[in-house]
Design a protein around this motif. Sequence first.
Motif, short mmCIF file in Angstrom:
data_model
loop_
_atom_site.label_atom_id
_atom_site.label_comp_id
_atom_site.label_asym_id
_atom_site.label_seq_id
_atom_site.Cartn_x
_atom_site.Cartn_y
_atom_site.Cartn_z
N SER A 242 0.82 -1.22 0.00
CA SER A 242 0.00 0.00 0.00
C SER A 242 0.85 1.26 0.00
O SER A 242 0.42 2.31 -0.49
N GLY A 243 2.06 1.16 0.55
CA GLY A 243 2.94 2.32 0.62
C GLY A 243 2.59 3.31 1.71
O GLY A 243 3.19 4.38 1.80
N ASP A 244 1.61 2.93 2.56
CA ASP A 244 1.15 3.86 3.59
C ASP A 244 0.68 3.08 4.81
O ASP A 244 -0.29 2.32 4.72
N PRO A 245 1.31 3.27 5.98
CA PRO A 245 0.89 2.54 7.19
C PRO A 245 -0.52 2.86 7.65
O PRO A 245 -1.11 2.12 8.43
N LYS A 246 -1.09 3.99 7.14
CA LYS A 246 -2.42 4.41 7.59
C LYS A 246 -3.53 3.99 6.64
O LYS A 246 -4.71 4.16 6.96
N ASP A 247 -3.18 3.44 5.49
CA ASP A 247 -4.20 3.01 4.52
C ASP A 247 -3.75 1.70 3.89
O ASP A 247 -2.95 1.69 2.95
N LEU A 248 -4.28 0.60 4.40
CA LEU A 248 -3.78 -0.73 4.01
C LEU A 248 -4.71 -1.47 3.05
O LEU A 248 -4.47 -2.63 2.74
#
Length: 292
Positions: A242-248
């Motif tokens: 995802s490249g983002d820990p807040k949007d999986l």
Amino acid sequence: MSFNDDYIKIKKLVAPELEIIEQKMVNPINIQEPLKTHVTNFLKSPSKRIRPTLAILLSKALEEELSNEQLELLSAIEIVHNASLIHDDIIDDCEIRRGHKTISAEFNNKLGVISGDYLLSIAMEKIGELNSIEILKEFSHNIKKMCIGEINQNFNRYKIGTIEEYIEKSKNKTGYLFETAIICNLLLSPKTSTDKFKNFGLNVGIAFQIRDDLLNILSTDTTKPSNNDIEEGIYNAPIIYSGDPKDLTSGIEKTRSLLNNYVQEAEQVLINLKDNQYTIALKKFLELLKDV
């Protein structure tokens, strides 16, 4: 039906061998009380015993009964796994494991470290008694890789790496011990070559780690804290994708696909095995890994 319910049915097929292995795990424990009782109870506490279970199922699928040497080997595998859990509990500052206080919480970190090291020495003693340089090398290599996996994970906290790096970490932390259980067990077999099954244990181990990382995100495993890895800065496949820990969201589906790929690789090894209850159980276990 849950993973645990179905897995319990699979494990029952090899219950007699697992009971012997468990006894072989605790027989050598000879340290001062009350630590002896605590370590013994920890080793005997309810556990999946996945590595020996898969090794035994494969031997029986090949229509072989396990020798005493093979059971000793598999007890050493489980001891190594449990030693790593004791050390993990210190690293992660955990107070509860399998419903009971951890050794480090009950006593202190010093006795936790020494207890884990003590178990590793017992495992290596067991391996030495098998008189196999090949198995000794495999074991030593695996323990080294487990340590490297933990070291690299520590230095890469809060970094989004590549999938290749993640797979390598999964091999080190989990995959190689699965591989060691399968390969070394077959090395002690008088009839079966290890060549065909070289990657079976490794692929299952990688798949198991990917599944565990998904469970950490999805919170379907109520025995483990949700999102603990993310909070600790351990960014696994869902975050990498995802490249983002807040949007999986996108990362979770891609991780499921990655998991399925490794399960399918393992399934290919079983295609030509004789169709008996043990082969069926192995295939069922692989199907359970994908159900997450």
